[in-house]
Scaffold this active site. Structure first.
Site, short mmCIF file in Angstrom:
data_model
loop_
_atom_site.label_atom_id
_atom_site.label_comp_id
_atom_site.label_asym_id
_atom_site.label_seq_id
_atom_site.Cartn_x
_atom_site.Cartn_y
_atom_site.Cartn_z
N LYS A 175 0.84 -1.18 0.00
CA LYS A 175 0.00 0.00 0.00
C LYS A 175 0.88 1.24 0.00
O LYS A 175 1.66 1.46 0.92
CB LYS A 175 -0.90 -0.01 1.23
CG LYS A 175 -1.79 1.22 1.32
CD LYS A 175 -2.78 1.10 2.45
CE LYS A 175 -3.62 2.36 2.55
NZ LYS A 175 -4.60 2.28 3.63
N LYS A 228 -2.17 -1.59 -3.90
CA LYS A 228 -3.02 -0.40 -3.85
C LYS A 228 -2.18 0.85 -3.91
O LYS A 228 -1.20 0.92 -3.17
CB LYS A 228 -3.80 -0.44 -2.53
CG LYS A 228 -4.68 0.75 -2.29
CD LYS A 228 -5.33 0.63 -0.95
CE LYS A 228 -5.95 1.96 -0.62
NZ LYS A 228 -6.37 2.00 0.74
C1 PBG Z 1 -7.37 3.25 5.18
C2 PBG Z 1 -7.79 3.17 3.78
C3 PBG Z 1 -7.61 4.16 2.80
C4 PBG Z 1 -8.19 3.65 1.65
C5 PBG Z 1 -8.70 2.40 1.94
N1 PBG Z 1 -8.42 2.11 3.26
C6 PBG Z 1 -7.09 5.53 2.88
C7 PBG Z 1 -5.74 5.83 3.31
O1 PBG Z 1 -4.86 5.00 3.53
O2 PBG Z 1 -5.54 7.04 3.48
C8 PBG Z 1 -8.24 4.37 0.33
C9 PBG Z 1 -9.20 3.86 -0.66
C10 PBG Z 1 -9.46 4.78 -1.78
O3 PBG Z 1 -8.80 5.83 -1.99
O4 PBG Z 1 -10.38 4.48 -2.53
N2 PBG Z 1 -8.35 2.74 6.04
#
Ligand code: PBG
Length: 304
Positions: A175, A228
């Site tokens: 991520k 991601k």
């Molecule tokens: C954190 C989380 C995020 C997303 C999914 N889970 C945001 C982040 O890490 O700031 C982002 C998903 C998206 O942008 O569609 N719980």
């Protein structure tokens, strides 16, 4: 001759559940996506299932936030209530929950803060409790998205001790600290109140590190590994799929959705064609599963 095909059952549709009653509020930067209260989300769940999308992932917007994000593991919390209501109304719909602290902490970080910084180990215990409370409410799978070290193992061992050995874990393994999450933070009301997430999310410039992160999550017991965001990281998806013989999920995140929607609104692109091209490319890169806000629209096109 076509090598890559899309099907509605490749998709996981993200839903945002909020407190209160009768609420269905469109997210301005994500046209077609809503914050919904439990009573409304049930109808939405039915619609999603009818379209042939087999699975949803739930994000919660709680009524109370505090330093320790304690509503994250409250058995009467929004997500826990939504799971019960959805499983009751549409038992066949596969319900995944996002396990993270950022929606529940007053400071908006994904963990517990100690001396001005996120404390990895203190956070693990709370994440495991959050995951357990989701599973007790009826979740079919949990998806830790916080990127703390050791969270898959912490969640796996608590679930196993409590008799939930068969509940799989989909780990947000690679991520990245990405600008593509902007609209989501508005949707989930989870923008950090100070600093940023760079101490626990990955540098977009790194490739080898992604493989190391994925490997660790597999060792800790992850059943599905996730990359991601998706679009700027197709090379990572491809490499992860080739290196590990594991189911790979890719998150086609909020910013990737919003830019298509915005350009579509301006008439600058063919929105539907671009949507299908993006989703196809994510599959072609090697993703078995795509988490996407386009799931319903794409399913409608594929069904027609
Ligand atoms: C954190 C989380 C995020 C997303 C999914 N889970 C945001 C982040 O890490 O700031 C982002 C998903 C998206 O942008 O569609 N719980």
């Amino acid at each position: 001759m076509r090598e890559t095909r899309l099907s509605p059952d490749d998709f996981i549709y993200p839903l945002f559940v909020t407190y209160g009653k009768g609420i269905r509020k469109e997210i301005p930067s994500m046209p077609g996506c809503y914050q919904e209260s439990v009573d409304k989300i049930i109808n939405h769940a039915r619609e999603i299932y009818r379209l042939g999308v087999p699975s949803i992932i739930l994000f919660g917007i709680p009524e109370h936030k505090d330093e320790k994000g304690s509503s994250a593991y409250d058995e009467h919390g929004v997500v826990q209530k939504a799971i019960k209501a959805i499983k009751n109304a549409v038992p066949e719909l596969y319900v995944i929950t996002d396990v993270c602290m950022c929606e529940y902490t007053s400071h908006g970080h994904c963990g517990i803060i100690k001396n001005g910084d996120v404390d990895n180990d203190l956070t693990l215990e709370i994440l495991a409790k959050e995951a357990l409370s989701h599973v007790r409410a009826g979740a079919d799978m949990v998806a830790p998205s916080d990127m703390m070290d050791g969270r898959v193992k912490a969640i796996r061992s608590l679930l196993d001790t409590e008799g939930f050995e068969s509940i799989p874990i989909m780990a947000y393994s690679a991520k990245y600290a990405s600008s593509f999450y902007g609209p989501f933070r508005e949707a989930a009301e989870s923008t950090p109140q100070f600093g940023d997430r760079r101490s626990y999310q990955m540098d977009p410039a790194n490739r080898i590190e992604a493989l190391r992160e994925v490997e660790l999550d597999i060792e800790e017991g992850a059943d599905i590994i996730m990359v991601k965001p998706a679009l700027s990281y197709l090379d990572i998806i491809s490499e992860v799929k080739r290196t590990f013989s594991m189911p790979v999920a890719a998150y086609n995140v909020s910013g990737e959705y919003s830019i298509v929607k915005a350009a579509g609104k301006l008439g600058w692109i063919d929105e539907k064609r671009m949507m299908m091209e993006i989703l196809t490319s994510i599959r072609r890169a090697g993703a078995d599963i795509i988490l996407t806000y386009f799931a319903k629209e794409a399913a409608k096109l594929l069904n027609s």
